[in-house]
Design an enzyme around this catalytic site. Structure first.
Site, PDB file in Angstrom:
ATOM      1  N   LYS A  16       0.824  -1.216   0.000  1.00 30.02           N
ATOM      2  CA  LYS A  16       0.000   0.000   0.000  1.00 30.02           C
ATOM      3  C   LYS A  16       0.855   1.262   0.000  1.00 30.02           C
ATOM      4  O   LYS A  16       0.614   2.172  -0.776  1.00 30.02           O
ATOM      5  CB  LYS A  16      -0.924   0.042   1.233  1.00 30.02           C
ATOM      6  N   ARG A  91     -10.049   0.705   8.536  1.00 26.39           N
ATOM      7  CA  ARG A  91      -9.499  -0.608   8.855  1.00 26.39           C
ATOM      8  C   ARG A  91     -10.506  -1.463   9.620  1.00 26.39           C
ATOM      9  O   ARG A  91     -10.166  -2.553  10.048  1.00 26.39           O
ATOM     10  CB  ARG A  91      -8.241  -0.428   9.696  1.00 26.39           C
ATOM     11  N   ARG A 130      10.755  -6.624   4.999  1.00 23.85           N
ATOM     12  CA  ARG A 130      10.651  -5.185   5.276  1.00 23.85           C
ATOM     13  C   ARG A 130      11.269  -4.840   6.624  1.00 23.85           C
ATOM     14  O   ARG A 130      11.859  -3.778   6.786  1.00 23.85           O
ATOM     15  CB  ARG A 130       9.176  -4.755   5.250  1.00 23.85           C
ATOM     16  N   ARG A 136      11.255  -1.252  10.694  1.00 22.94           N
ATOM     17  CA  ARG A 136      10.001  -0.911  11.369  1.00 22.94           C
ATOM     18  C   ARG A 136       9.766  -1.850  12.542  1.00 22.94           C
ATOM     19  O   ARG A 136       9.744  -3.060  12.369  1.00 22.94           O
ATOM     20  CB  ARG A 136       8.835  -1.026  10.376  1.00 22.94           C
ATOM     21  N   ARG A 148      -0.887  -8.637  13.406  1.00 18.18           N
ATOM     22  CA  ARG A 148      -1.359  -7.672  12.397  1.00 18.18           C
ATOM     23  C   ARG A 148      -2.168  -8.371  11.314  1.00 18.18           C
ATOM     24  O   ARG A 148      -3.168  -7.840  10.833  1.00 18.18           O
ATOM     25  CB  ARG A 148      -0.185  -6.900  11.795  1.00 18.18           C
TER      26      ARG A 148
HETATM   27  P1  AMP Z   1       0.274   1.011   8.568  1.00 16.09           P
HETATM   28  O1  AMP Z   1       1.443   1.906   8.370  1.00 16.09           O
HETATM   29  O2  AMP Z   1      -0.914   1.426   7.744  1.00 16.09           O
HETATM   30  O3  AMP Z   1       0.612  -0.446   8.388  1.00 16.09           O
HETATM   31  O4  AMP Z   1      -0.185   1.183  10.101  1.00 16.09           O
HETATM   32  C1  AMP Z   1       0.672   0.846  11.164  1.00 16.09           C
HETATM   33  C2  AMP Z   1      -0.136   0.661  12.446  1.00 16.09           C
HETATM   34  O5  AMP Z   1      -0.830   1.882  12.765  1.00 16.09           O
HETATM   35  C3  AMP Z   1      -1.221  -0.397  12.392  1.00 16.09           C
HETATM   36  O6  AMP Z   1      -0.734  -1.704  12.621  1.00 16.09           O
HETATM   37  C4  AMP Z   1      -2.173   0.086  13.477  1.00 16.09           C
HETATM   38  O7  AMP Z   1      -1.661  -0.237  14.774  1.00 16.09           O
HETATM   39  C5  AMP Z   1      -2.100   1.604  13.329  1.00 16.09           C
HETATM   40  N1  AMP Z   1      -3.145   2.078  12.389  1.00 16.09           N
HETATM   41  C6  AMP Z   1      -2.976   2.587  11.137  1.00 16.09           C
HETATM   42  N2  AMP Z   1      -4.150   2.906  10.567  1.00 16.09           N
HETATM   43  C7  AMP Z   1      -5.108   2.584  11.476  1.00 16.09           C
HETATM   44  C8  AMP Z   1      -6.533   2.653  11.492  1.00 16.09           C
HETATM   45  N3  AMP Z   1      -7.223   3.102  10.439  1.00 16.09           N
HETATM   46  N4  AMP Z   1      -7.179   2.244  12.620  1.00 16.09           N
HETATM   47  C9  AMP Z   1      -6.497   1.777  13.682  1.00 16.09           C
HETATM   48  N5  AMP Z   1      -5.164   1.666  13.741  1.00 16.09           N
HETATM   49  C10 AMP Z   1      -4.462   2.053  12.646  1.00 16.09           C
END
Ligand code: AMP
Length: 190
Positions: A16, A91, A130, A136, A148
């Site tokens: 993404k 999400r 990654r 990360r 996750r």
């Molecule tokens: P990402 O970079 O999109 O993979 O997001 C990293 C982390 O941020 C996720 O594993 C969640 O803990 C948190 N996060 C990101 N977007 C959301 C969302 N829409 N709702 C809840 N937690 C989120």
């Protein structure tokens, strides 16, 4: 060109973030990534960042009231009027429903939900890779990665059933090179 109010959807590791960077260039719209917003807050030592970190470090979702308020605030800015690229939001179905309300309030439709799909074993392999490249923290531990993925299956995947009847879902095969996947996504906007 078709509408430019776009959500980007898919499991962790689907690409993404990588595809969002290319798509924002193509569409010339603001990229709104909730994960990036949380990480930025964490880096700046804000209260929001501290709160988010509790959940991010375990691989769970940050509570809806925090996340939804943050997105509502961002979507209230004038720069989204010409389009936007939402990445990592919604999400879960509650977030999808509140997004509909927020957009109705500001008079914008959601034109496309681009759903990048890859198989579970590919998710695990990509996230392990990654972790070594980007460092990360939430990719580093296998149990966090597993959580996750479980979170995605239990909470995020039901958004597909929410969007499918609305006719906005665009299914993209996420297997292939970055350029191959991007070519598939670009066709949505041709
Ligand atoms: P990402 O970079 O999109 O993979 O997001 C990293 C982390 O941020 C996720 O594993 C969640 O803990 C948190 N996060 C990101 N977007 C959301 C969302 N829409 N709702 C809840 N937690 C989120």
């Amino acid at each position: 060109m078709a509408g430019k109010n776009v959500g980007l959807f898919g499991p962790p590791g689907a690409g993404k973030g990588t595809q969002a960077a290319k798509l924002r260039e193509l569409l010339n719209v603001p990229h709104i990534s909730t994960g990036d917003m949380f990480r930025e807050n964490l880096k700046n030592g804000t209260e929001l960042g501290r709160k988010a970190q509790e959940y991010m470090s375990k691989g769970g979702l940050v509570p809806d009231e925090v996340t939804i308020a943050m997105v509502r605030d961002r979507l209230s800015r004038a720069d989204v009027k010409g389009g936007f690229l939402l990445d990592g939001f919604p999400r879960n179905v509650a977030q999808a429903e509140s997004l509909d309300k927020m957009l109705a309030d500001i008079g914008l439709p959601l034109d496309h939900v681009v759903n990048i799909s890859i198989a579970d074993d590919e998710v695990m392999a990509r996230l392990a890779k990654r972790a070594t490249i980007e460092g990360r923290a939430d990719d580093a531990k296998p149990e966090t990665v597993k959580c996750r993925l479980d979170t995605y299956k239990a909470q995020s995947e039901p958004c597909l059933a929410y969007y499918r009847p609305k006719g906005v879902l665009r299914d993209i095969d996420g297997i292939g090179t970055i350029d191959e996947v991007f070519a598939r996504i670009s066709k949505v906007f041709a």
